[in-house]
Design an enzyme around this catalytic site. Structure first.
Site, PDB file in Angstrom:
ATOM      1  N   GLU A  80       5.417  -1.287  17.913  1.00  0.00           N
ATOM      2  CA  GLU A  80       5.460  -1.839  16.562  1.00  0.00           C
ATOM      3  C   GLU A  80       4.432  -1.176  15.646  1.00  0.00           C
ATOM      4  OE1 GLU A  80       7.772  -3.671  15.607  1.00  0.00           O
ATOM      5  OE2 GLU A  80       8.615  -4.423  17.485  1.00  0.00           O
ATOM      6  N   CYS A 143       6.104 -13.376  18.124  1.00  0.00           N
ATOM      7  CA  CYS A 143       5.600 -12.015  18.374  1.00  0.00           C
ATOM      8  C   CYS A 143       4.882 -11.459  17.146  1.00  0.00           C
ATOM      9  CB  CYS A 143       6.746 -11.094  18.785  1.00  0.00           C
ATOM     10  SG  CYS A 143       7.384 -11.424  20.449  1.00  0.00           S
ATOM     11  N   HIS A 167       7.298  -4.254  21.916  1.00  0.00           N
ATOM     12  CA  HIS A 167       8.455  -5.052  22.315  1.00  0.00           C
ATOM     13  C   HIS A 167       9.216  -4.338  23.429  1.00  0.00           C
ATOM     14  CE1 HIS A 167       8.720  -7.858  18.665  1.00  0.00           C
ATOM     15  NE2 HIS A 167       8.868  -8.631  19.725  1.00  0.00           N
TER      16      HIS A 167
END
Length: 215
Positions: A80, A143, A167
């Site tokens: 991310e 998250c 992820h």
């Protein structure tokens, strides 16, 4: 010895397992590339997850924090790039909380970028033969909540500690219950985390390669 803290989540949305914890727990108290790895399982609950994360950071005093979470439907390791200051829960968390359009941190900045070299990590995974990509969104559930809260906390402490979020896909066992969804075996995810840890030891500044998206 330096310490890397890796966090993962308990199961949520009716799943029997969370592949993030299945992959991360095998690294607890192991030495990888000359650093000690410690693992912490977080509740899939708004606010409580951050309390647990902050306690783990205070206890272990890590140099790097990598938070890991399940993203059913994704086909690769997604590193991310950014976390946004919004909670917008499509489903309730594990304690029934379902915040809509609330900030993760009141009066916090709109977003934080990962302080990990996200493109270099993806590149290292590709070299290792592991599917990976840069992701432009961590969602708006727990998250993203954890990623934003982590980066806010580290920023408040002077950005001495680096942190970010990864992820991962469903495990094959989960994908068997979700026909058509991609999956990744747990040992491969664990291996991917080891690759990233080793890369972080030698990579401070990100590489100038494309990791963008058209949509």
């Amino acid at each position: 010895m330096k310490t890397v803290l890796i966090t993962a989540f308990e199961p949520f949305e009716g799943e029997a397992i969370n592949p993030s914890w299945e992959a991360v727990k095998d690294l607890h108290q192991r030495e990888v590339g000359g650093v000690r790895v410690v693992a912490c399982r977080l509740s899939c609950v708004f606010d409580l997850s951050l309390d647990q994360l902050y306690r783990a950071i205070a206890e272990w005093q890590p140099e790097v924090v990598i938070a890991v979470g399940q993203a059913g439907g994704r086909a690769d390791i997604s590193v991310e790039r950014v976390a946004i200051n919004i909670n917008d829960a499509r489903i309730a968390d594990n304690r029934g909380n379902q915040p809509i359009d609330t900030p993760v941190v009141e009066k916090g900045p709109a977003a934080y970028f990962s302080t990990l070299p996200v493109k270099a990590l993806v590149q290292a995974l590709h070299v290792a033969g592991i599917p990976a990509s840069v992701s432009q969104t961590a969602g708006t559930f727990v998250c993203n909540h954890v990623m934003y809260g982590l980066l806010h906390q580290l920023h408040q402490q002077g950005d001495v500690v680096r942190g970010g979020f990864v992820h991962i896909p469903y495990s094959p066992e989960q994908a068997a219950r979700h026909p058509g969804e991609p999956s990744m075996p747990t040992p491969l995810v664990t291996a991917a985390l080891e690759v990233m840890i080793k890369q972080l030891l030698v990579q401070q500044v990100d590489v100038a390669i494309t990791g963008g998206a058209l949509h």
